[in-house]
Design a protein around this motif. Structure first.
Motif, PDB file in Angstrom:
ATOM      1  N   LEU A  56     -13.999  -3.923  -4.191  1.00 26.94           N
ATOM      2  CA  LEU A  56     -13.296  -3.515  -2.983  1.00 26.94           C
ATOM      3  C   LEU A  56     -14.155  -2.642  -2.061  1.00 26.94           C
ATOM      4  N   MET A  57     -15.204  -2.018  -2.607  1.00 29.97           N
ATOM      5  CA  MET A  57     -16.093  -1.176  -1.793  1.00 29.97           C
ATOM      6  C   MET A  57     -17.258  -1.970  -1.189  1.00 29.97           C
ATOM      7  N   ALA A  58     -17.582  -3.119  -1.765  1.00 27.26           N
ATOM      8  CA  ALA A  58     -18.721  -3.927  -1.302  1.00 27.26           C
ATOM      9  C   ALA A  58     -18.584  -4.253   0.181  1.00 27.26           C
ATOM     10  N   GLY A  59     -19.690  -4.089   0.895  1.00 29.32           N
ATOM     11  CA  GLY A  59     -19.743  -4.446   2.306  1.00 29.32           C
ATOM     12  C   GLY A  59     -19.317  -3.341   3.256  1.00 29.32           C
ATOM     13  N   LYS A  60     -18.791  -2.242   2.738  1.00 30.77           N
ATOM     14  CA  LYS A  60     -18.389  -1.135   3.613  1.00 30.77           C
ATOM     15  C   LYS A  60     -19.630  -0.358   4.058  1.00 30.77           C
ATOM     16  N   SER A  61     -19.487   0.364   5.182  1.00 28.33           N
ATOM     17  CA  SER A  61     -20.579   1.143   5.764  1.00 28.33           C
ATOM     18  C   SER A  61     -20.123   2.581   5.976  1.00 28.33           C
ATOM     19  N   VAL A  62     -21.082   3.448   6.308  1.00 29.28           N
ATOM     20  CA  VAL A  62     -20.771   4.842   6.601  1.00 29.28           C
ATOM     21  C   VAL A  62     -19.701   4.898   7.692  1.00 29.28           C
ATOM     22  N   GLY A  63     -18.692   5.718   7.455  1.00 32.27           N
ATOM     23  CA  GLY A  63     -17.593   5.878   8.404  1.00 32.27           C
ATOM     24  C   GLY A  63     -16.383   5.024   8.082  1.00 32.27           C
ATOM     25  N   ASP A  64     -16.570   3.975   7.284  1.00 28.62           N
ATOM     26  CA  ASP A  64     -15.438   3.121   6.911  1.00 28.62           C
ATOM     27  C   ASP A  64     -14.491   3.907   6.000  1.00 28.62           C
ATOM     28  N   THR A  65     -13.203   3.654   6.172  1.00 32.51           N
ATOM     29  CA  THR A  65     -12.211   4.258   5.303  1.00 32.51           C
ATOM     30  C   THR A  65     -11.704   3.191   4.342  1.00 32.51           C
ATOM     31  N   PHE A  66     -11.075   3.636   3.281  1.00 33.11           N
ATOM     32  CA  PHE A  66     -10.516   2.692   2.312  1.00 33.11           C
ATOM     33  C   PHE A  66      -9.225   3.249   1.739  1.00 33.11           C
ATOM     34  N   SER A  67      -8.357   2.347   1.364  1.00 34.67           N
ATOM     35  CA  SER A  67      -7.094   2.692   0.741  1.00 34.67           C
ATOM     36  C   SER A  67      -6.672   1.497  -0.101  1.00 34.67           C
ATOM     37  N   PHE A  68      -6.618   1.683  -1.408  1.00 37.57           N
ATOM     38  CA  PHE A  68      -6.227   0.600  -2.298  1.00 37.57           C
ATOM     39  C   PHE A  68      -5.714   1.153  -3.611  1.00 37.57           C
ATOM     40  N   VAL A  69      -5.052   0.286  -4.350  1.00 38.85           N
ATOM     41  CA  VAL A  69      -4.519   0.647  -5.665  1.00 38.85           C
ATOM     42  C   VAL A  69      -5.153  -0.282  -6.694  1.00 38.85           C
ATOM     43  N   LEU A  70      -5.668   0.292  -7.764  1.00 36.51           N
ATOM     44  CA  LEU A  70      -6.136  -0.490  -8.910  1.00 36.51           C
ATOM     45  C   LEU A  70      -5.051  -0.415  -9.975  1.00 36.51           C
ATOM     46  N   LYS A  71      -4.510  -1.561 -10.344  1.00 38.41           N
ATOM     47  CA  LYS A  71      -3.525  -1.601 -11.414  1.00 38.41           C
ATOM     48  C   LYS A  71      -4.230  -1.294 -12.739  1.00 38.41           C
ATOM     49  N   VAL A  72      -3.469  -0.894 -13.736  1.00 33.29           N
ATOM     50  CA  VAL A  72      -4.013  -0.518 -15.050  1.00 33.29           C
ATOM     51  C   VAL A  72      -5.063  -1.519 -15.526  1.00 33.29           C
ATOM     52  N   GLU A  73      -4.734  -2.817 -15.463  1.00 30.71           N
ATOM     53  CA  GLU A  73      -5.652  -3.841 -15.985  1.00 30.71           C
ATOM     54  C   GLU A  73      -6.917  -3.984 -15.138  1.00 30.71           C
ATOM     55  N   GLU A  74      -6.898  -3.516 -13.882  1.00 31.35           N
ATOM     56  CA  GLU A  74      -8.088  -3.548 -13.025  1.00 31.35           C
ATOM     57  C   GLU A  74      -8.879  -2.246 -13.132  1.00 31.35           C
ATOM     58  N   ALA A  75      -8.252  -1.230 -13.681  1.00 31.03           N
ATOM     59  CA  ALA A  75      -8.867   0.092 -13.765  1.00 31.03           C
ATOM     60  C   ALA A  75      -9.459   0.288 -15.167  1.00 31.03           C
ATOM     61  N   TYR A  76      -8.873   1.167 -15.957  1.00 34.64           N
ATOM     62  CA  TYR A  76      -9.427   1.471 -17.278  1.00 34.64           C
ATOM     63  C   TYR A  76      -8.609   0.899 -18.428  1.00 34.64           C
ATOM     64  N   GLY A  77      -7.607   0.077 -18.105  1.00 37.94           N
ATOM     65  CA  GLY A  77      -6.836  -0.595 -19.134  1.00 37.94           C
ATOM     66  C   GLY A  77      -5.896   0.338 -19.871  1.00 37.94           C
ATOM     67  N   GLU A  78      -5.397  -0.169 -20.991  1.00 37.86           N
ATOM     68  CA  GLU A  78      -4.501   0.605 -21.845  1.00 37.86           C
ATOM     69  C   GLU A  78      -5.317   1.339 -22.905  1.00 37.86           C
ATOM     70  N   ALA A  79      -4.725   2.358 -23.473  1.00 34.27           N
ATOM     71  CA  ALA A  79      -5.398   3.142 -24.523  1.00 34.27           C
ATOM     72  C   ALA A  79      -5.705   2.269 -25.734  1.00 34.27           C
ATOM     73  N   ASP A  80      -6.837   2.530 -26.355  1.00 26.38           N
ATOM     74  CA  ASP A  80      -7.281   1.820 -27.551  1.00 26.38           C
ATOM     75  C   ASP A  80      -7.192   2.780 -28.738  1.00 26.38           C
ATOM     76  N   ASP A  81      -6.302   2.477 -29.686  1.00 28.98           N
ATOM     77  CA  ASP A  81      -6.115   3.346 -30.853  1.00 28.98           C
ATOM     78  C   ASP A  81      -7.379   3.520 -31.677  1.00 28.98           C
ATOM     79  N   GLU A  82      -8.307   2.569 -31.589  1.00 25.20           N
ATOM     80  CA  GLU A  82      -9.561   2.683 -32.342  1.00 25.20           C
ATOM     81  C   GLU A  82     -10.456   3.787 -31.788  1.00 25.20           C
ATOM     82  N   LEU A  83     -10.125   4.291 -30.593  1.00 26.95           N
ATOM     83  CA  LEU A  83     -10.906   5.372 -29.997  1.00 26.95           C
ATOM     84  C   LEU A  83     -10.319   6.749 -30.306  1.00 26.95           C
ATOM     85  N   LEU A  84      -9.339   6.786 -31.215  1.00 28.22           N
ATOM     86  CA  LEU A  84      -8.820   8.045 -31.737  1.00 28.22           C
ATOM     87  C   LEU A  84      -9.553   8.302 -33.047  1.00 28.22           C
ATOM     88  N   VAL A  85     -10.284   9.399 -33.100  1.00 26.76           N
ATOM     89  CA  VAL A  85     -11.184   9.644 -34.226  1.00 26.76           C
ATOM     90  C   VAL A  85     -10.991  11.059 -34.759  1.00 26.76           C
TER      91      VAL A  85
END
Length: 174
Positions: A56-85
């Motif tokens: 979503l940032m590709a092609g933007k230049s200095v001064g450009d503004t942005f506004s968007f939403v990344l859904k869970v699956e597009e962002a960092y996903g759901e928690a992984d229990d294997e990463l609890l240590v």
């Protein structure tokens, strides 16, 4: 210059997060603000940020503004229990740069992986001789709402491309 592969990008933004629980999305709440006094810099194409963010940032230049939403699956996903240590508290000694207050529940521990890269883990629970840590990204499970502005775009130096991160005034080797 437009944002493209191997560009160093500087942004200001407000990040709000929301979560869907019981099929109801929470009202977005502020998670982070990066302003002109503390902008965010990254190496495009090698940032570790969600792919959709860079797309979503590709092609933007200095001064450009942005506004968007990344859904869970597009962002960092759901928690992984294997990463609890569970790890022995003895690994977090004064000699290793830790103090007992750092091991309080809810704190984030600054750590390094075996390759020397910075990472963090959230202290979930004191288990006596051990401590339960969460190595999931702090933003797992959240939709990310970004509103911001591009304040700098420049070509990355050869050294930045080789090292995979920004150097200089806004980077790793300040």
């Amino acid at each position: 210059m437009k944002i493209q592969e191997n560009a160093v990008v500087g942004l200001t933004y407000e990040l709000k997060v929301s979560k869907i629980e019981d099929d109801i999305e929470s009202v977005p709440f502020e998670a982070e603000v990066r302003d002109e006094d503390d902008p965010f810099y990254f190496l495009f194409g090698n940032s570790g940020l969600p792919e959709k963010f860079e797309e979503l940032m590709a092609g933007k230049s200095v001064g450009d503004t942005f506004s968007f939403v990344l859904k869970v699956e597009e962002a960092y996903g759901e928690a992984d229990d294997e990463l609890l240590v569970s790890l022995p508290k003895s690994q977090f000694s004064k000699e290793n740069g830790f103090n007992p207050e750092m091991l309080q529940e809810g704190n984030f521990l600054p750590l390094m992986d075996e390759d020397g890269y910075s990472m963090q883990a959230k202290v979930l629970k004191d288990l006596g001789e051990n401590v339960l840590l969460d190595f999931n990204h702090p933003l797992v499970g959240f939709d990310l709402h970004f509103d911001g502005k591009v304040i700098e775009v420049r070509e990355a130096t050869q050294e930045e491309m080789e090292h995979g991160h920004v150097h200089g005034e806004h980077g790793a080797h300040e």
